[in-house]
Design a protein around this motif. Structure first.
Motif, PDB file in Angstrom:
ATOM      1  N   THR A 135      -7.229 -10.224   0.023  1.00 56.54           N
ATOM      2  CA  THR A 135      -5.857 -10.547   0.411  1.00 56.54           C
ATOM      3  C   THR A 135      -5.779 -10.888   1.888  1.00 56.54           C
ATOM      4  O   THR A 135      -5.022 -11.784   2.285  1.00 56.54           O
ATOM      5  CB  THR A 135      -4.896  -9.392   0.083  1.00 56.54           C
ATOM      6  N   HIS A 136      -6.558 -10.198   2.726  1.00 56.21           N
ATOM      7  CA  HIS A 136      -6.564 -10.561   4.150  1.00 56.21           C
ATOM      8  C   HIS A 136      -7.063 -11.988   4.326  1.00 56.21           C
ATOM      9  O   HIS A 136      -6.497 -12.766   5.107  1.00 56.21           O
ATOM     10  CB  HIS A 136      -7.440  -9.599   4.950  1.00 56.21           C
ATOM     11  N   ALA A 193       0.815  -1.220   0.000  1.00 56.26           N
ATOM     12  CA  ALA A 193       0.000   0.000   0.000  1.00 56.26           C
ATOM     13  C   ALA A 193       0.845   1.265   0.000  1.00 56.26           C
ATOM     14  O   ALA A 193       0.359   2.332  -0.383  1.00 56.26           O
ATOM     15  CB  ALA A 193      -0.934  -0.004   1.204  1.00 56.26           C
ATOM     16  N   ASN A 194       2.092   1.172   0.413  1.00 56.75           N
ATOM     17  CA  ASN A 194       2.959   2.350   0.451  1.00 56.75           C
ATOM     18  C   ASN A 194       3.567   2.676  -0.906  1.00 56.75           C
ATOM     19  O   ASN A 194       4.194   3.730  -1.059  1.00 56.75           O
ATOM     20  CB  ASN A 194       4.098   2.147   1.456  1.00 56.75           C
ATOM     21  N   GLU A 204      -5.937  -2.402   8.785  1.00 55.02           N
ATOM     22  CA  GLU A 204      -5.615  -0.982   8.848  1.00 55.02           C
ATOM     23  C   GLU A 204      -4.164  -0.718   9.255  1.00 55.02           C
ATOM     24  O   GLU A 204      -3.527   0.219   8.766  1.00 55.02           O
ATOM     25  CB  GLU A 204      -6.559  -0.279   9.824  1.00 55.02           C
ATOM     26  N   THR A 205      -3.629  -1.546  10.157  1.00 53.03           N
ATOM     27  CA  THR A 205      -2.283  -1.300  10.678  1.00 53.03           C
ATOM     28  C   THR A 205      -1.199  -1.938   9.822  1.00 53.03           C
ATOM     29  O   THR A 205      -0.152  -1.331   9.585  1.00 53.03           O
ATOM     30  CB  THR A 205      -2.164  -1.824  12.125  1.00 53.03           C
ATOM     31  N   HIS A 206      -1.430  -3.156   9.339  1.00 52.76           N
ATOM     32  CA  HIS A 206      -0.365  -3.904   8.674  1.00 52.76           C
ATOM     33  C   HIS A 206      -0.490  -3.981   7.155  1.00 52.76           C
ATOM     34  O   HIS A 206       0.480  -4.339   6.484  1.00 52.76           O
ATOM     35  CB  HIS A 206      -0.288  -5.321   9.251  1.00 52.76           C
ATOM     36  N   GLN A 207      -1.661  -3.678   6.607  1.00 54.54           N
ATOM     37  CA  GLN A 207      -1.817  -3.729   5.153  1.00 54.54           C
ATOM     38  C   GLN A 207      -1.950  -2.341   4.537  1.00 54.54           C
ATOM     39  O   GLN A 207      -1.341  -2.064   3.513  1.00 54.54           O
ATOM     40  CB  GLN A 207      -3.040  -4.577   4.771  1.00 54.54           C
ATOM     41  N   PHE A 236       0.435 -12.271  12.511  1.00 57.13           N
ATOM     42  CA  PHE A 236      -0.032 -11.743  11.231  1.00 57.13           C
ATOM     43  C   PHE A 236       1.063 -10.927  10.557  1.00 57.13           C
ATOM     44  O   PHE A 236       1.271 -11.031   9.349  1.00 57.13           O
ATOM     45  CB  PHE A 236      -1.278 -10.882  11.444  1.00 57.13           C
ATOM     46  N   LEU A 237       1.761 -10.109  11.334  1.00 55.99           N
ATOM     47  CA  LEU A 237       2.812  -9.264  10.767  1.00 55.99           C
ATOM     48  C   LEU A 237       3.910 -10.107  10.143  1.00 55.99           C
ATOM     49  O   LEU A 237       4.364  -9.821   9.022  1.00 55.99           O
ATOM     50  CB  LEU A 237       3.395  -8.352  11.852  1.00 55.99           C
ATOM     51  N   ARG A 238       4.345 -11.137  10.828  1.00 49.28           N
ATOM     52  CA  ARG A 238       5.389 -12.000  10.268  1.00 49.28           C
ATOM     53  C   ARG A 238       4.881 -12.729   9.022  1.00 49.28           C
ATOM     54  O   ARG A 238       5.617 -12.912   8.058  1.00 49.28           O
ATOM     55  CB  ARG A 238       5.860 -13.013  11.316  1.00 49.28           C
ATOM     56  N   SER A 239       3.614 -13.125   9.057  1.00 49.31           N
ATOM     57  CA  SER A 239       3.038 -13.838   7.904  1.00 49.31           C
ATOM     58  C   SER A 239       3.001 -12.962   6.671  1.00 49.31           C
ATOM     59  O   SER A 239       3.363 -13.406   5.574  1.00 49.31           O
ATOM     60  CB  SER A 239       1.625 -14.332   8.246  1.00 49.31           C
ATOM     61  N   ILE A 240       2.578 -11.714   6.824  1.00 45.44           N
ATOM     62  CA  ILE A 240       2.502 -10.845   5.648  1.00 45.44           C
ATOM     63  C   ILE A 240       3.898 -10.507   5.147  1.00 45.44           C
ATOM     64  O   ILE A 240       4.109 -10.349   3.944  1.00 45.44           O
ATOM     65  CB  ILE A 240       1.671  -9.581   5.958  1.00 45.44           C
ATOM     66  N   ARG A 241       4.871 -10.443   6.043  1.00 45.55           N
ATOM     67  CA  ARG A 241       6.253 -10.221   5.603  1.00 45.55           C
ATOM     68  C   ARG A 241       6.760 -11.405   4.786  1.00 45.55           C
ATOM     69  O   ARG A 241       7.428 -11.227   3.764  1.00 45.55           O
ATOM     70  CB  ARG A 241       7.154  -9.995   6.815  1.00 45.55           C
TER      71      ARG A 241
END
Length: 423
Positions: free
Chosen positions: A372-373, A71-72, A344-347, A396-401
């Motif tokens: 995607t979530h 998203a960035n 909202e926080t990680h994606q 979740f954060l580690r998974s998306i990374r």
């Protein structure tokens, strides 16, 4: 698991005769959102194209999904990330063109929101296996419903379509806002139902659409007091589902019979019937609309030491569940709020404002985030099962990374790999 490349390029043939656009995907997420399903959805929604484009509809679907992982990043940078792995693949010609932001925006507009919504409805199915302790109660799959408000870019089109919260001269929101209501599996955080609309549309209205579309007799629905109404209760139970809802302390619930575990039997009536009974004294007026419920009340202590009464009404009878386990199940409803936090926080961008500047693309982007979530949560549930662990214990954060790295470091996959069952 397998990893899939996302390739955008000319329609040149590789050494083995395949088109570049035949080998697209978004890493492990392609297992859930596989190309055959995408093609089927595009055909069903009338987005199948008659001529070759630099950005065919299927490519645009995967690009929109990838934008919710990055998203960035600007459109072109997302594309560059996704074609990076092409360099290491043999047999493909290297002449490819990264489309401009304008070309990608036009392609998104051609695609619209409907294919992403349809893809969600086809792909997002319950994840937890029957019998999983953390996902079932009294033989029913535990689900939660809740809502969130998302900010969108302050363009004239978005403002007209979605509106602002608050009043213009006092506390109006800084951005136009979209209201989203989702239905999610508590045990895995997988969202399997959703609806969205302008901020002026109430949560109960959207919840009614979600319940009518996605709730079924195999589920136990948890909901906070903001969703309770007599009519909503009738609608939810009419699907055959069980319900466990918090209600206001001011709701009149007469004690008809105490049960051994401290809960009691009561009844609910439409507000107009209640008023008529009070006015006339004729209790028989409510005979046709009385609905029996079970009430569970308990106290919880807050961080400041203050106590709050929690009042639940349910269709789960005494023989299928005692009061204390039911109270513990309702506490799991808070897991649903973590789903919104994950998105909202990680994606999303740190500003927590969507990137799309037109209403149709706003809807497309929201459905892409939900997709995607969901796919990430499927990945996490499978990982937890392999480890013999609870999905809640997987980060979740580690998974998306991990998933982002797999998209960046792509390897080939077979487009014929089977995906999930279709709804």
């Amino acid at each position: 698991m397998f990893y899939g490349p996302f390739v955008i390029g000319k329609t040149d043939l590789s050494g083995d005769g395949r088109l570049l656009t035949d080998a697209i995907g978004i890493g492990v997420l392609t297992r859930v959102l596989h190309r055959d399903l995408v093609d089927e959805v595009l055909a069903r929604t009338g987005r199948t194209e008659q001529r070759k484009r630099l950005l065919p509809a299927r490519v645009v679907v995967y690009l929109v999904l990838a934008m919710t992982l990055y998203a960035n990043e600007a459109y072109e940078e997302v594309t560059r990330r996704l074609v990076h792995g092409l360099i290491g693949l043999k047999g493909w010609r290297t002449e490819w063109v990264v489309p401009t932001d304008g070309a990608i925006s036009q392609a998104r507009t051609r695609l619209g929101a409907e294919p992403l919504k349809e893809l969600f409805n086809r792909a997002a199915v319950p994840v937890a296996r029957p019998g999983a302790d953390s996902a079932f109660f009294a033989g029913k799959r535990v689900m939660a419903i809740d809502g969130v408000v998302l900010d969108v870019p302050d363009t004239p089109a978005n403002a007209e379509a979605f509106g602002y919260s608050g009043k213009a001269n006092t506390n109006r929101s800084a951005f136009p806002q979209v209201r989203v209501v989702t239905l999610s599996e508590v045990g895995t955080h997988a969202t399997i139902g959703a609806d969205l609309d302008a901020i002026s549309v109430g949560e109960r209205t959207l919840a009614g659409e979600v319940i009518a579309t996605y709730l079924d007799e195999d589920m136990l629905l948890l909901a906070d007091r903001g969703f309770y109404s007599y009519d909503m209760w009738v609608q939810a139970t009419g699907t055959g589902a069980d319900v466990l809802w918090r209600v206001s302390d001011t709701l009149e619930l007469p004690v008809l019979r105490w049960l051994p575990d401290g809960s009691y039997l009561s009844e609910i009536l439409p507000p107009k019937i209640k008023a008529a009974i009070k006015r006339t004294g004729r209790s028989a007026l409510g005979d046709a609309t009385r609905i029996g419920v079970r009430v569970i009340e308990y106290m919880v202590q807050g961080r400041g030491g203050d106590t709050t009464t929690i009042r639940l009404v349910s269709t789960i009878d005494y023989d299928r569940g005692f009061a204390t386990p039911l109270a513990a199940v309702y506490a799991e409803r808070w897991e649903h709020e973590l789903i919104f936090d994950e998105i909202e926080t990680h994606q999303m961008h740190p500003s927590k404002v969507l990137r799309s500047r037109t209403p149709e693309l706003v809807k497309q982007e929201i459905w892409a985030y939900l997709l995607t979530h969901y796919a990430i949560r499927v990945f996490m549930a499978e990982a937890a099962e392999d480890l013999g662990d609870d999905p809640d214990r997987i980060s979740f954060l580690r998974s998306i990374r991990v998933i982002r790295r797999q998209v960046d470091d792509q390897a080939g996959f077979s487009p014929l790999t089977p995906g999930p069952r279709h709804r």
